[in-house]
Design an enzyme around this catalytic site. Sequence first.
Site, short mmCIF file in Angstrom:
data_model
loop_
_atom_site.label_atom_id
_atom_site.label_comp_id
_atom_site.label_asym_id
_atom_site.label_seq_id
_atom_site.Cartn_x
_atom_site.Cartn_y
_atom_site.Cartn_z
N CYS A 1 6.10 -7.99 10.56
CA CYS A 1 5.25 -7.57 9.44
C CYS A 1 4.00 -8.44 9.37
O CYS A 1 4.05 -9.65 9.59
CB CYS A 1 6.04 -7.67 8.14
SG CYS A 1 5.11 -7.18 6.67
N CYS B 1 11.77 -6.23 0.85
CA CYS B 1 10.65 -7.17 0.89
C CYS B 1 10.87 -8.26 -0.16
O CYS B 1 10.77 -7.99 -1.36
CB CYS B 1 9.34 -6.43 0.64
SG CYS B 1 7.90 -7.52 0.57
N GLN C 1 -4.69 -7.12 -10.44
CA GLN C 1 -4.25 -8.26 -9.65
C GLN C 1 -2.78 -8.10 -9.27
O GLN C 1 -1.95 -7.64 -10.06
CB GLN C 1 -4.43 -9.56 -10.44
CG GLN C 1 -5.89 -9.94 -10.66
CD GLN C 1 -6.59 -10.40 -9.39
OE1 GLN C 1 -5.99 -10.51 -8.33
NE2 GLN C 1 -7.88 -10.67 -9.52
N ASN D 1 -10.11 -6.85 -17.49
CA ASN D 1 -9.10 -7.91 -17.37
C ASN D 1 -9.56 -9.21 -18.04
O ASN D 1 -8.77 -9.88 -18.71
CB ASN D 1 -8.79 -8.16 -15.90
CG ASN D 1 -7.61 -9.08 -15.67
OD1 ASN D 1 -6.52 -8.85 -16.19
ND2 ASN D 1 -7.81 -10.14 -14.89
N GLU E 1 -19.84 -3.08 -14.05
CA GLU E 1 -18.95 -2.76 -12.93
C GLU E 1 -19.62 -1.71 -12.04
O GLU E 1 -20.34 -0.84 -12.53
CB GLU E 1 -17.61 -2.23 -13.48
CG GLU E 1 -16.68 -1.59 -12.50
CD GLU E 1 -16.26 -2.53 -11.38
OE1 GLU E 1 -16.24 -2.06 -10.22
OE2 GLU E 1 -15.96 -3.71 -11.66
N CYS F 1 -11.97 -14.45 -4.56
CA CYS F 1 -10.83 -14.19 -3.67
C CYS F 1 -11.21 -14.50 -2.23
O CYS F 1 -10.47 -14.15 -1.30
CB CYS F 1 -10.33 -12.76 -3.82
SG CYS F 1 -11.57 -11.50 -3.49
#
Length: 439
Positions: A88, A169, A272, A306, A322, A396
């Site tokens: 994986c 998983c 998230q 958020n 946005e 990120c």
Amino acid sequence: MARIFQPKKKTQLNTRHQAVQVERLDHHGAGIAYLKKKPLFIDGALPGEEVVTQLVEEKSKFARGKLIKILKPSDARVEPFCPHYHECGGCDLQHLNYDQQLTHKQQTLRQLMRKFAGSDIDLDAPVLGESLGYRRRARVSLFVDKKTRQLHFGFRKKQSKQIAQVTDCPVLAPELNVLLPEIYSVLKAFKKPDQLGHVELVLGDNGPCITLRHLSNLADDEVSALVELATRHQASLYLMPETDQLNLVAGEVPFYQEAGVKIPFDPNNFIQVNQAVNQKMVEQAIKWLDPQSDERVLDLFCGLGNFSLPIAKRAKHVVGVEGVAEMVEKASNNASLNQINNAQFYHANLEQDFDGQAWAAEKFDKVLLDPARAGASGIIDQVSALGAQRVVYVSCNPATLARDSQSLLDQGYQLTKLGMLDMFPHTSHLESMALFEKS
């Protein structure tokens, strides 16, 4: 006289096994050794290890090798907890103990900020959640073998489009993980499995949600089987045909609650992955931003709200901007749902100069940015013009954070806080937060 094109002869790759000493990890978690003074990247190798590798790629400035054997293991090496680890493409740092994973990520963040932004400050304590069972969303890939007609169900293999068969998983939230074998059992009985796209799983506070992407109409008994499965697990079920129209077939619209705010979302909206870390991230962002009741705050790349909506409970006024129109509409609806009247949301292309936008003509006391991996290069040079004395940047991708930080420093801001958030344990993905202030 015409020249006849003669392609250059390809350099013969030396594929014999070679023993090398691994010196360090790169920013993506691959081991780095040196072969004839050239960096050799080896996935799965750790610093201090002596390993046997086989070259799989060689360029003028670097090479890549496949890990064949570990002659001398690192003390930081652990046995991967997932039986699918070697296939994986998900959790690529399982072979490194968790404390060392955190150390590596913090070092990566600090190195990149030092190299590209010229900033070297001590990091705040990392923001952590559970290291297993933390994923509240996942996309399950589907593929039908043309020869055997067998349905493959799971996640992409490492650096490949092929699928690793996965029906268990360990990093998936238990409420979603239990669904994997049952969904696979239902789908492999479908009459046209080659007309299935993928399965999207997401966990809301009101239960799990299953979305099936399909390319042709499903038979009534196939829909009934999915509804029965969803009902048994108190899950919502969406069907998504080729039109990309989401159809809620069973259950209710998912939502999550954050800092006293209820945020409904569609299963294809961005939220998230790690709920516990997201909650702590929002709390830390509010603490660092420190919005006051007489202040105006701008939230760039606001998504569903958020950050915007919890901040609006503390500030005088919040403007969220946005690039995805659908998300802007949902953020506005979420504000109304929560009876928040001091937040406004705008649609704008945040990959380019925002001069001329009505909201940009206003002044703001504080700014929060939460861009995608590409960062905020299109607008970062304009932040100072907004008048903000304090800027919180949630990232990120540490490389683009470091790049954009240089612009903020050039605009007169100082980096006063920097920290890592482990949103994706056992992977090389790195979330971070930085605070910039003007004196």
